[in-house]
Write an enzyme that holds these catalytic residues in place. Structure first.
Site, PDB file in Angstrom:
ATOM      1  N   HIS A 164      24.642-106.207  23.607  1.00 56.02           N
ATOM      2  CA  HIS A 164      24.932-106.646  24.970  1.00 56.02           C
ATOM      3  C   HIS A 164      25.931-105.639  25.544  1.00 56.02           C
ATOM      4  O   HIS A 164      26.731-105.056  24.809  1.00 56.02           O
ATOM      5  CB  HIS A 164      25.530-108.053  24.905  1.00 56.02           C
ATOM      6  CG  HIS A 164      25.839-108.681  26.215  1.00 56.02           C
ATOM      7  ND1 HIS A 164      26.947-108.354  26.963  1.00 56.02           N
ATOM      8  CD2 HIS A 164      25.191-109.656  26.908  1.00 56.02           C
ATOM      9  CE1 HIS A 164      26.964-109.105  28.068  1.00 56.02           C
ATOM     10  NE2 HIS A 164      25.911-109.887  28.056  1.00 56.02           N
ATOM     11  N   GLN A 197      26.047-115.428  20.520  1.00 61.05           N
ATOM     12  CA  GLN A 197      24.818-116.226  20.388  1.00 61.05           C
ATOM     13  C   GLN A 197      24.755-116.961  19.052  1.00 61.05           C
ATOM     14  O   GLN A 197      24.287-118.084  18.954  1.00 61.05           O
ATOM     15  CB  GLN A 197      23.584-115.330  20.547  1.00 61.05           C
ATOM     16  CG  GLN A 197      23.459-114.678  21.906  1.00 61.05           C
ATOM     17  CD  GLN A 197      23.268-115.677  23.044  1.00 61.05           C
ATOM     18  OE1 GLN A 197      22.721-116.755  22.863  1.00 61.05           O
ATOM     19  NE2 GLN A 197      23.750-115.338  24.230  1.00 61.05           N
ATOM     20  N   LYS A 218      29.236-120.761  25.792  1.00 59.52           N
ATOM     21  CA  LYS A 218      27.924-120.747  25.129  1.00 59.52           C
ATOM     22  C   LYS A 218      27.870-121.741  23.982  1.00 59.52           C
ATOM     23  O   LYS A 218      26.802-122.009  23.445  1.00 59.52           O
ATOM     24  CB  LYS A 218      27.626-119.337  24.623  1.00 59.52           C
ATOM     25  CG  LYS A 218      27.523-118.314  25.742  1.00 59.52           C
ATOM     26  CD  LYS A 218      27.225-116.953  25.187  1.00 59.52           C
ATOM     27  CE  LYS A 218      27.413-115.891  26.235  1.00 59.52           C
ATOM     28  NZ  LYS A 218      26.316-115.854  27.217  1.00 59.52           N
ATOM     29  N   CYS A 244      21.712-107.833  30.294  1.00 59.87           N
ATOM     30  CA  CYS A 244      22.854-106.972  29.935  1.00 59.87           C
ATOM     31  C   CYS A 244      22.578-106.244  28.621  1.00 59.87           C
ATOM     32  O   CYS A 244      23.477-106.103  27.776  1.00 59.87           O
ATOM     33  CB  CYS A 244      24.131-107.797  29.823  1.00 59.87           C
ATOM     34  SG  CYS A 244      24.624-108.538  31.362  1.00 59.87           S
TER      35      CYS A 244
HETATM   36  C1  LIG Z   1      25.455-111.246  22.466  1.00 64.04           C
HETATM   37  C2  LIG Z   1      26.390-111.409  23.657  1.00 64.04           C
HETATM   38  N1  LIG Z   1      27.573-110.738  23.654  1.00 64.04           N
HETATM   39  C3  LIG Z   1      28.457-110.863  24.667  1.00 64.04           C
HETATM   40  C4  LIG Z   1      28.162-111.650  25.771  1.00 64.04           C
HETATM   41  C5  LIG Z   1      29.204-111.775  26.869  1.00 64.04           C
HETATM   42  O1  LIG Z   1      29.718-113.095  26.855  1.00 64.04           O
HETATM   43  P1  LIG Z   1      30.736-113.554  28.023  1.00 64.04           P
HETATM   44  O2  LIG Z   1      31.974-112.720  27.835  1.00 64.04           O
HETATM   45  O3  LIG Z   1      30.967-115.022  27.759  1.00 64.04           O
HETATM   46  O4  LIG Z   1      30.031-113.278  29.312  1.00 64.04           O
HETATM   47  C6  LIG Z   1      26.949-112.358  25.822  1.00 64.04           C
HETATM   48  C7  LIG Z   1      26.613-113.194  27.031  1.00 64.04           C
HETATM   49  N2  LIG Z   1      25.216-113.244  27.263  1.00 64.04           N
HETATM   50  C8  LIG Z   1      24.653-113.643  28.416  1.00 64.04           C
HETATM   51  C9  LIG Z   1      25.262-113.974  29.571  1.00 64.04           C
HETATM   52  O5  LIG Z   1      24.256-114.314  30.464  1.00 64.04           O
HETATM   53  N3  LIG Z   1      23.025-114.168  29.873  1.00 64.04           N
HETATM   54  C10 LIG Z   1      23.252-113.764  28.598  1.00 64.04           C
HETATM   55  O6  LIG Z   1      22.388-113.559  27.754  1.00 64.04           O
HETATM   56  C11 LIG Z   1      26.046-112.238  24.747  1.00 64.04           C
HETATM   57  O7  LIG Z   1      24.874-112.924  24.725  1.00 64.04           O
END
Ligand SMILES: Cc1ncc(COP(=O)(O)O)c(CNc2co[nH]c2=O)c1O
Length: 407
Positions: free
Chosen positions: A124, A204, A227, A365
């Site tokens: 990501h 995830q 999440k 992303c």
């Molecule tokens: C594997 C992974 N790493 C980092 C992040 C970043 O997390 P945040 O700091 O809480 O934003 C996400 C968010 N993934 C997603 C956010 O929206 N759609 C997605 O798949 C992710 O799925």
């Protein structure tokens, strides 16, 4: 059978009971942000109606209660990740901040000119861009473990990429775009054999199966509360205490100090050294309530439900004419990414939305990974403990609508 009573679970999530566009909501976007059980909502309300005050050093009862609630939440996170000590748990805004914190503290201290940072092609952007920024700042080089056509890491390439100049390996535990489960314990073993510390992006993974940071022996582990069925704005960085104790602060301010003079500041002990300013106490309490909720249901029962429903979804989607599912790793979790002939994923998402079905479309992303697969975007359905086979059936019915529109 997994023993999860999904009908009872669904009743715990008030947001799911609504209709959207005149249809029952079918929420298949939990990988982007998961919904919240009433127990989390109640915990937030209770904190703000009974316990709210600023934390640490308070001399009045509310501050004592708020501090106790905050530190109880930290202990719940320690137990959830099976960390040795609660001081190894740092509260941040989310996975993105956790990774930036490590890059800007551990990274700036250990990554110098000519050094290398190793990531993977599954990452990501939150686990790519902070390392690019660090490498630009420090004159270092970013390298990446390649991905094969099944969406799996090419492990044969790992040993050559772990060079004497590699200062850290940062990799995802589960791909948010493909659902690939990475065998991180093996990669950590191989990185450690060459003296390379490892950060694992667990954003995830933590939502689909139990994580034991001591068993993995990872040096850092990051995830986001939103999440994990908890509030937005709260997240966690786990770090081995020996590493955290040797790291400089990330941000300056109150709480991260022991004493300040104009000439010099003595920094606080961990984890507070990394928690400058007033923390998101309510968010931490809400995250603790989410962990209590999940543990009461049983993490293994949730994992079994998710595995079973993913298999059902992959089979059902695979039977829809014109659908191509991306990524067929040996082990997958949580998401199904697909394309449908030359129909743009955004059009798929828009038509599904009209049927009340919420999925995510785009590059997720993970643009380097999309490039690997020769696509700019995919449609992605993600599954959680409150999803059912009926949700998947509604998705399939919606995809047949898409075919009708574009046939
Ligand atoms: C594997 C992974 N790493 C980092 C992040 C970043 O997390 P945040 O700091 O809480 O934003 C996400 C968010 N993934 C997603 C956010 O929206 N759609 C997605 O798949 C992710 O799925």
């Amino acid at each position: 059978q997994h023993g999860l009573d999904v009908a009872r679970v669904r009743a715990d999530f008030p947001i799911l009971l609504q209709e959207v566009r005149g249809r029952p909501l079918v929420y298949l976007d939990s990988a982007a942000s998961a919904q919240k059980p009433q127990a989390v909502i109640d915990a937030l309300v209770r904190f703000y109606t009974h316990d709210n005050a600023n934390v640490h050093r308070g001399v009045h009862l509310l501050s004592e209660r708020a501090t106790e609630a905050f530190e109880d939440a930290r202990e719940k996170v320690r137990r959830f990740l099976k960390a040795r000590e609660s001081k190894e748990i740092v509260f941040v805004r989310g996975t993105t901040e956790a990774i930036n914190l490590v890059a800007q503290t551990f990274g700036r201290k250990h990554v110098g000119p000519g050094d290398e940072v190793l990531i993977t092609g599954l990452e990501h952007h939150a686990n790519i861009v902070p390392w690019q920024l660090l490498c630009e700042q420090q004159g270092a080089t970013l390298k990446s473990v390649p991905v094969n056509e099944h969406g799996e890491l090419v492990l044969e390439a790992l040993d050559a990429l772990l060079t004497p100049r590699t200062r850290i390996l940062a990799l995802t535990h589960v791909s948010n775009a493909l659902g690939t489960v990475v065998p991180v314990k093996e990669l950590i073993r191989r990185a450690h054999a060459k003296g390379v510390p490892v950060l694992v992006d667990g954003a995830q993974a933590v939502t689909h199966f139990p994580v034991d940071v001591q068993d993995l022996d990872c040096d850092f582990y990051a995830f986001s509360g939103h999440k994990l069925f908890g509030p937005m704005g709260i997240g966690v960085l786990y770090g081995k205490k020996e590493l955290l104790e040797a790291m400089p602060p990330y941000q300056g301010g109150g709480d991260m100090i022991l004493s300040v003079t104009l000439e010099k500041t003595v920094y606080n002990r961990i984890p507070y050294r990394f928690e400058a300013g007033t923390p998101d106490v309510a968010g931490a309490v809400g995250l603790g309530a989410a962990i209590d909720y999940l543990e009461a249901l049983g993490l293994e029962a949730i994992a079994a439900h998710d595995r079973e429903l993913l298999a059902y979804a992959e089979e059902a989607l695979g039977a829809v004419p014109g659908i191509r599912i991306l990524g067929r790793a040996k082990e997958r979790s949580g998401v199904v990414s697909f394309v449908m002939q030359d129909i743009h994923p955004h059009d798929i998402g828009t038509i599904l939305d009209r049927e009340g079905v919420a999925i995510r479309t785009g590059h997720h992303c993970a643009q380097p990974l999309m490039k690997c697969f020769g696509v700019a975007a995919t449609a992605r359905a993600s599954l959680a403990l409150y999803n059912t086979r009926e949700d998947v059936d509604a998705l399939v019915r919606g995809l047949h609508k898409v075919r009708e529109v574009f046939a």
